[in-house]
Design an enzyme around this catalytic site. Structure first.
Site, PDB file in Angstrom:
ATOM      1  N   ASP A 292       0.756  -1.228  -0.083  1.00  0.00           N
ATOM      2  CA  ASP A 292       0.122   0.169   0.136  1.00  0.00           C
ATOM      3  C   ASP A 292       0.881   1.267  -0.011  1.00  0.00           C
ATOM      4  O   ASP A 292       0.202   2.403   0.029  1.00  0.00           O
ATOM      5  CB  ASP A 292      -0.970   0.072   1.265  1.00  0.00           C
ATOM      6  CG  ASP A 292      -0.459  -0.330   2.554  1.00  0.00           C
ATOM      7  OD1 ASP A 292       0.968  -0.048   2.558  1.00  0.00           O
ATOM      8  OD2 ASP A 292      -1.125  -0.112   3.469  1.00  0.00           O
TER       9      ASP A 292
ATOM     10  N   ARG B  65      -2.088   4.325   8.400  1.00  0.00           N
ATOM     11  CA  ARG B  65      -2.854   4.061   7.229  1.00  0.00           C
ATOM     12  C   ARG B  65      -4.032   5.150   7.268  1.00  0.00           C
ATOM     13  O   ARG B  65      -4.392   5.779   8.099  1.00  0.00           O
ATOM     14  CB  ARG B  65      -3.235   2.805   7.092  1.00  0.00           C
ATOM     15  CG  ARG B  65      -2.003   1.966   6.632  1.00  0.00           C
ATOM     16  CD  ARG B  65      -2.378   0.556   6.312  1.00  0.00           C
ATOM     17  NE  ARG B  65      -3.570   0.370   5.153  1.00  0.00           N
ATOM     18  CZ  ARG B  65      -4.016  -0.329   4.628  1.00  0.00           C
ATOM     19  NH1 ARG B  65      -3.757  -1.786   5.102  1.00  0.00           N
ATOM     20  NH2 ARG B  65      -4.875  -0.458   3.806  1.00  0.00           N
TER      21      ARG B  65
ATOM     22  N   TYR C 298       4.583  -3.968  10.875  1.00  0.00           N
ATOM     23  CA  TYR C 298       5.439  -4.959  10.471  1.00  0.00           C
ATOM     24  C   TYR C 298       6.217  -5.440  11.795  1.00  0.00           C
ATOM     25  O   TYR C 298       7.148  -4.559  12.227  1.00  0.00           O
ATOM     26  CB  TYR C 298       6.109  -4.538   9.577  1.00  0.00           C
ATOM     27  CG  TYR C 298       5.765  -4.075   8.117  1.00  0.00           C
ATOM     28  CD1 TYR C 298       5.446  -5.394   7.124  1.00  0.00           C
ATOM     29  CD2 TYR C 298       5.592  -2.890   7.671  1.00  0.00           C
ATOM     30  CE1 TYR C 298       4.701  -5.262   6.021  1.00  0.00           C
ATOM     31  CE2 TYR C 298       4.861  -2.688   6.489  1.00  0.00           C
ATOM     32  CZ  TYR C 298       4.716  -3.723   5.731  1.00  0.00           C
ATOM     33  OH  TYR C 298       3.952  -3.450   4.402  1.00  0.00           O
TER      34      TYR C 298
ATOM     35  N   PRO D 212       8.607  -6.477   1.941  1.00  0.00           N
ATOM     36  CA  PRO D 212       7.518  -5.451   1.575  1.00  0.00           C
ATOM     37  C   PRO D 212       7.605  -4.094   2.271  1.00  0.00           C
ATOM     38  O   PRO D 212       7.159  -3.029   2.141  1.00  0.00           O
ATOM     39  CB  PRO D 212       6.144  -5.962   2.061  1.00  0.00           C
ATOM     40  CG  PRO D 212       6.263  -6.951   2.978  1.00  0.00           C
ATOM     41  CD  PRO D 212       7.722  -7.489   2.684  1.00  0.00           C
TER      42      PRO D 212
END
Lengths: 700, 700
Positions: free
Chosen positions: A80, A314, A322, A399
């Site tokens: 994202d 977000r 993470y 990621p």
């Protein structure tokens, strides 16, 4: 059973055909009997890379199909982070504003490390995006929304639609046809899955644990800890013995955007090269309940001995964490690289240990997954410039740096216009070789970056200067800051080629003169500063004048047009560009508007009121019988009424007394910088790969 | 025939009912027998004013219906200028960005006048929007797109849908019920028209003249040169003798947004007062083919003796021309105020004469119309605060200043939240009286502005200083510049009332202290400067923190929180606001979140890193069991990483050593400015009209 004859695009004739179902066990028998569908481009995989490509080709009017084995798009989780450069590209397609509006903006990164007593402390703050690097800053938005922007854009601008639950099962390549770009060397058999086959095994049900915590869905099925299911899908479908949904496609180009387990890559026999590590990470998308002060900042948190957490705030109050997992022998049963022991509770507990003494909990979890860190790059990106691989099919990595989706989309952003120009006959096939030379280097840079970054992030913090096994937190922060330019996507610098005339002799006899525009770097994307429209004084970011329409741009910076000598040189250029045999006219199909292949845009040095548009040569503001003069081609570097002065000449490093011209590719990368009025070199550059249109067609 | 029983919202039972059709000639018979539909608000007219209101009420959850006699929305032409203030309001509903993106931006106004030889010359340039007045500038966008934004917004945020081809035919008002705002004093009979009845008599076919000029559609049918067709529609519908589509509605409120010929106004017996003039103007929306240099600028052009033209450049290469018509006796046959002689050719020829020696032509005309200049204002705007009139129903004027649609939308933007607060029981009915006091003054200001502006614009330029009949071009330009603030919509200054505590004693005992925030003017809209979110450093325009959700806002500017005394005062305020018996809690239904009626937002003076959110009292960042702390309520006046320093304290005129608090209405207008910690006066202000919730309901 129902039997469909394909290839007749608008009419699908269906037979009741029970008798033959016995002998039609293998669908290639059927494919051989039905008429194949001839198309320009077949895209396998409708993730961000595939959708970017379909969108690009749709804008350029290339006959394209795109298929995906999944029956539905992604709704939660997934990648994202959006780089500055990705937002610039979105803007060139007209939907950056939507991403900008809906996303969470990341402004600051905070570093948290153990102090001398081992207690977690904020040790530093840096800007998340280097100020001035782009007109956008890095943001975070759910991948499902990004895919939606592409789908809406594709729908608005083309008749392409994503065919979901469709799987390629056979591939063949006719070498003899590879050299003729009007021929169809590629054959692919496509099979339409049943709805239940195409449904991803993602647990979509809401789950509420005894602690009152709610979980929506997990992404382990797409994690690199999970095996590929493509072969199972094919075998299961074959066993079902249904041949009603099988089709043969003949294509000029095939693009595998089909992920880390790429089916297309396997057909070519290409491999990903690299390693994976033992580091296992968990990911939680939650609405956090916490007293940790920087939960709405991007944070890199190293605990003294419980591992690390990266915080990515977000949209919709969510935060992505993470979390480095340090599972005990008891929890894992010794199966470290196995996903079975990974649950939201295990991940949360790891996070709680790392964040101690701060508290962390949640009642709502939107998505979670786990992965194993590794870096791999494809050995080849293309088969004879007819089959290409892009995205995760040629590079996989961790990621956390928020790079993967961006680099994947930029792969096909690089490729799309090149294919379109070859399909449309504007360019010869040679330009396609630059896809591998340009993008494989980026992939190598990416995994090098990720390797360094992951090691620093997964390592235990050094206790003191003598602790050589530990990671120095100063080194970590320095690497982070240095990585920021890379992470913005604006550092991409394509090497010399037929499309990039650097300052050495790499491009035949065409050599850029970088000293004429010291802020415009050949091989990098054209930077953007504000200029005003000559005709209505409206400020525009220069990049807004370079939308992704498939056109090349010749940007002419004549300098100060009140200087008679400058005006004379500019007039001479206008005369040559406007001539009936100019390279612009020769490389543009006679039936199309003069600006449809190479568009000329002017930015003079001002002041705006010193000139009248009508006094400039027509080549710089073309006349159309029905639409009158074109008021959207001449701009000026001047003070705006409401948005300040862009200082474009100063920032591009162009001397207003001398000027410069810049050739910009359809993907906004700079091909050439030279003398403002050097018509011959401009013509020479384009002649290196473009095809004369007047000789082949005489429609005029 | 088909007979529908209405009032059963989700089930519409249809009978075949041929026998009764003879005796049901008059539909009120039928209305009397069917159960009426009880709703909070009925809106007549789905133009911009009606849609704004439906959108507002939809956001606030008020049970609303909106009907329009036309069967389809507008696709071409019509009003199209958007003031800065209108864009601010659009932004508060989340769609200014779309209008901003699609519209043509107007940056500069050029004045063209005859020079001493009578030849047309550019005599001046001024900015179209006064720099710094708003974060938006004036733009132009087709009314159909604006209506589309509202329709999309209404669809997304409510279950209201516009009922088209529906006409009110009877109205009654029960005086006895007027004082009880929970009762339904209004009865309206609605009739659904057939498709052909509802179709506007606009010529929608493309028309190509012998000269090759193409015309899409004309708007004369809605011009003030055309008669109203409402009565004809009713009579024709009655004659048809169909009673299948008749319904009785009972409403708490009725709003007439039904245009200059307002049916609602006629039911009330109210009139528009004012005059019309002999000036006739034509309007052309064309893609111009011209050598006139400023065709992409807003221009005011006075010819020596052929009248005036106003140029309004638009989106999609269109330009709107307002053209003074000087028809000869031959052309008009002496019928000056009659539309029959007005054609696109006549209008074009007038423009050509005015623009001489510049050439003007077109091949594409999108829309055209004609109108007669006049100014009128309604004598009353409301019947007992239950029936209201808005938009063209209470003010009509000439369209050139681009004001009409804006003022109309702002009428209902003023009204919507007030109705919602009364319907929801937050406020008593007294606040509704401010609609007429606030908006009638604006209408009077508008026609005064338009009267002066039209006279200057329609007059012949003075030949010299002795030419008293002519209009001085210096006076004209000066008037234009002065009118610019008015035209931006930001000059609106509501007078003292129960909702606006000015510095005198107009509001009981609540008196604003303007010296505490010299840049915040009580009665005007809250100006907007950039501030940073404390938790993530993201810059926001302060107005972006005031979306139109129906909430009041208490903006607390505590000043410098590193000052212990300031911190103490701020802490005391937080304690009072957070108490269980605070006015915020008392005026909020116990079942709703604490910020749902009055939201507290803080902007401290910085620096941002000098404080931690967790150290502030909970009243300023409320805690929720499921969502954790609220990170979107505390902001700071500090340097941003990418967008400069908002200098909010300096621009609001607030001393960081002292602070101030501001009460802002749900429509962003300032109600009160006072001491930062004057809890008692804040409570006193709201107590003037708000209703205690804890006493009436005991849900907690």
């Amino acid at each position: 059973m129902v039997f469909t004859i394909w290839g007749l695009k608008s009419i699908q004739i269906r037979f009741k055909f029970d008798f033959f179902s016995f002998c039609l066990e293998r669908f290639h028998i059927m494919s051989a009997t039905a008429a194949p569908d001839y198309i320009d481009v077949l895209i396998i995989g409708a993730g961000p890379a595939g959708l970017m490509l379909a969108n690009w080709l749709g804008r350029c009017g290339v006959k394209t199909r795109i298929v995906d084995k999944r029956g539905s798009k992604i709704y939660n989780g997934q990648a994202d982070g959006l780089q500055c450069r990705t937002l610039e590209i979105f803007d060139s397609f007209g939907f950056a504003d939507q991403a900008w509006k809906e996303s969470n903006h990341m402004l600051e990164i905070c570093f948290w490390n153990p102090d001398e007593q081992g207690r977690l402390r904020r040790s530093g703050r840096i800007p998340d995006t280097i100020p001035g690097i782009s007109r956008f800053q890095q943001v975070v938005l759910h991948q499902g929304r990004i895919e939606r922007f592409f789908l809406d854009s594709i729908k608005e601008h083309s008749d392409i639609s994503v065919e979901r639950g469709v799987l390629p099962t056979e591939f063949s390549f006719d070498d003899a046809k590879a050299a003729d770009f009007e021929d169809y060397p590629i054959s692919v058999t496509l099979r339409t899955l049943s709805e239940e086959e195409a449904a991803p095994p993602q647990q979509q049900q809401h789950h509420r644990s005894s602690t009152g915590r709610e979980t929506v869905s997990d992404g382990l099925f797409r994690s690199n800890l999970a095996a590929d299911d493509t072969n199972e899908l094919i075998q299961a479908a074959e066993k079902r013995n249904r041949v009603d949904q099988v089709e043969l496609v003949k294509a000029k180009f095939l693009i595998g955007c089909d992920g880390a387990h790429s089916w297309v890559r396997r057909q070519l026999g290409y491999v990903l090269e690299g390693d994976s590590t033992d580091y296992i990470w968990g990911v939680l998308d939650i609405i956090p309940i916490t007293d940790f002060p920087d939960i709405r900042q991007r944070c890199a948190i190293h605990s003294a001995s419980h591992g690390s957490v990266m915080v990515i705030p977000r949209e919709n109050k969510l935060v992505r964490l993470y979390i480095q997992l340090q599972a005990t022998e008891h929890e894992t049963g010794g199966r470290k690289a196995d996903r079975s022991w990974i649950t939201p509770e295990v991940i949360l507990q790891s996070a709680q240990r790392i964040l101690h003494p701060y508290k962390l909990d949640y009642t709502y979890c939107d998505w979670w997954t786990g992965y194993q860190i590794g870096q791999r790059v494809g050995n080849e990106f293309s088969l004879k410039e007819r089959v290409f691989l892009a995205g995760d099919a040629v590079h996989t990595h961790s990621p956390k740096a928020g790079q993967g989706m961006n680099v994947s989309m930029q792969d096909t952003y690089n490729l799309g216009w090149k294919i379109a120009h070859v399909v449309k006959g504007y360019s010869d096939g040679s330009i396609l070789k630059t896809y591998q030379t340009e993008r494989r280097q980026i992939a190598l840079d990416l995994i090098e970056f990720d390797h360094r970054f992951s090691r620093l992030f997964s390592g235990r913090p050094a206790k003191d200067i003598l602790d050589e096994e530990g990671v120095s937190m100063e080194e970590f922060q320095a690497a982070f800051e240095k990585g920021n330019e890379f992470a913005s996507g604006t550092a991409v610098d394509y090497g010399p080629s037929i499309l990039v005339a650097k300052t050495d002799k790499s491009h035949e006899n065409i050599v850029s003169k970088s000293n004429l525009a010291t802020g415009v770097l050949v091989g990098k994307r054209m930077p953007s500063f504000k200029v005003l429209n000559q005709s209505d004084a409206r400020p525009w970011h220069l990049q807004e004048l370079l939308p992704s329409t498939g056109r090349w741009r010749l940007l002419v910076f004549p300098g100060d047009l009140t200087n008679p000598e400058t005006k004379q040189r500019f007039g001479n250029l206008g005369e040559k560009l406007g001539a009936r045999d100019s390279f612009i006219r020769r490389f543009t199909p006679p039936s199309q508007p003069v600006d449809s292949v190479i568009e000329v845009l002017t930015v003079h040095a001002g002041p705006r009121i010193s000139i009248e548009l009508q006094d400039l040569p027509a080549a710089f503001h073309p006349y159309d019988e029905k639409l009158g003069w074109d008021y959207w081609k001449v701009f000026v570097d001047d003070q705006s009424y409401h948005e300040g002065h862009g200082q474009a000449y100063a920032k591009y490093g162009i001397n207003p007394a001398h000027g410069a011209s810049v050739i910009v590719r359809p993907d906004q990368y700079v091909s050439w910088v030279g003398e403002m009025d050097n018509y011959e070199e401009m013509a020479g550059f384009f002649s290196g790969f473009m095809k004369e249109q007047t000789n082949t067609k005489s429609e005029e």
